[in-house]
Design an enzyme around this catalytic site. Structure first.
Site, short mmCIF file in Angstrom:
data_model
loop_
_atom_site.label_atom_id
_atom_site.label_comp_id
_atom_site.label_asym_id
_atom_site.label_seq_id
_atom_site.Cartn_x
_atom_site.Cartn_y
_atom_site.Cartn_z
CE LYS A 14 42.82 34.79 39.12
NZ LYS A 14 41.77 35.60 39.78
N PRO A 99 39.65 37.73 28.08
CG PRO A 99 37.48 37.94 28.89
CD PRO A 99 38.45 36.93 28.38
N GLY A 101 40.30 42.87 32.06
CA GLY A 101 39.31 43.41 32.98
C GLY A 101 38.23 42.42 33.35
N GLY A 103 38.94 39.57 35.56
CA GLY A 103 39.22 38.87 36.80
C GLY A 103 39.63 37.43 36.60
N GLY A 105 42.80 36.56 35.32
CA GLY A 105 44.25 36.42 35.44
C GLY A 105 44.97 36.15 34.14
N GLY A 106 44.44 36.60 33.02
CA GLY A 106 45.06 36.30 31.73
C GLY A 106 46.48 36.84 31.62
N GLY A 107 46.71 38.06 32.07
CA GLY A 107 48.04 38.63 32.00
C GLY A 107 49.04 37.88 32.85
CG ASP A 142 46.37 36.39 40.50
OD1 ASP A 142 46.39 36.28 41.73
OD2 ASP A 142 45.42 36.89 39.87
#
Length: 290
Positions: A14, A99, A101, A103, A105-107, A142
């Protein structure tokens, strides 16, 4: 749960087209107002292999540093098992394309994907959407957004969501993923130090979900409270934003707590040319046409 089987799924990311910190809460979280827009790329790929009840959980990742119990995927499995009483064996292979760090929201997207897949296989013990969203929020602010499907206006700590329809047709978005990383905890601490009063005084335009009731809605101002503290510490990110504007973006802003930076273009070809230039300078760049 059924017999062992494997499924491969893609978790997107996102961007925040608007992010204003509105206060600091007693529990350490921050209240905010933000416009979340989901993107299909960059993408994480998760291969989930399910086994019988009572089996173990295992996680391998293309980045071994992310394989610990603190990974959002591992936390999602534990939280779902505790909430439902189910404990399916699950082996996860996580190939990172989003990637860390950045911003983006991958995790949180990874956790939401695992929660959704677990819930789809839970039969009579499946959680209702509201309960699944509450469970997701316990993993990350998120995660509830990624359990949905479209753009949303976020308030609270980012978990109070209102679906919105945006007038983005014809626009192109360039998303830059530079090699720099910005730690979320560091960014919040730096912002707190700069704002003892606990709220961002610099963005006087107040947008709420009420502004989105007329559909489709124009965009709020591209704005990010974190730029004030992140750009001095990471001057390259400011330069990337300036370059996006010089290359023809009608607006540019950092996403989340950084380090990704994005630009909105009215011309898709101009966006592609801009992205190509960044790639030639060894900065990952993605183009999304609405």
């Amino acid at each position: 749960m059924s017999a062992p089987d494997t499924v491969t799924l893609a978790a997107g990311c996102k961007v925040n087209l608007h992010l204003r910190l509105t206060g600091r809460l007693d529990n350490g979280y921050h209240s905010l107002e933000s416009l979340f827009v989901p993107l299909a790329a960059p993408t994480d790929t998760l291969t989930l292999t399910f086994g019988p009840q009572g089996g173990p959980f295992a996680l391998t990742c293309s980045d071994p540093a992310l394989e610990g119990k603190a990974n959002t995927v591992a936390r999602a499995w534990r939280a779902f098992c505790a909430a439902t009483g189910l404990a399916p064996a699950l082996a996860v292979r996580l190939d990172k394309g989003v990637p860390t760090g950045a911003g983006l929201g991958g995790g949180s997207a990874d956790a939401a994907l695992v929660l959704r897949e677990l819930n789809a296989r839970a039969g009579a013990r499946a959680l209702a959407p509201a309960a699944l969203a509450r469970l997701g929020a316990s993993i990350g602010a998120d995660v509830p957004f990624f359990l949905g499907r479209g753009p949303a206006w976020a308030e609270g700590i980012g978990d109070a969501l209102a679906p919105v329809e945006l007038a983005l047709a014809g626009l192109a978005l360039v998303v830059l993923c530079p090699p720099e990383q910005v730690g979320t905890a560091w960014a919040y601490a730096a912002w707190d130090a700069a704002h003892p009063g606990g709220a961002d005084p610099h963005c006087s335009l107040t947008w709420t979900k009420e502004r989105f009731k007329s559909s489709p809605c124009s965009l709020p101002p591209l704005y990010n409270s974190f730029e004030e503290v992140v750009f001095p510490a990471h001057p390259n990110l400011r330069r990337y934003k300036e370059k996006l504007l010089l290359d023809g973006a009608c607006g540019a802003v950092m996403s989340g707590s950084g380090a990704s930076v994005l630009g909105l273009f009215r011309d898709a070809l101009q966006a592609e040319n801009c992205a190509r230039g960044f790639r030639e300078a060894s900065v990952r760049a993605f183009v999304h046409c609405f």
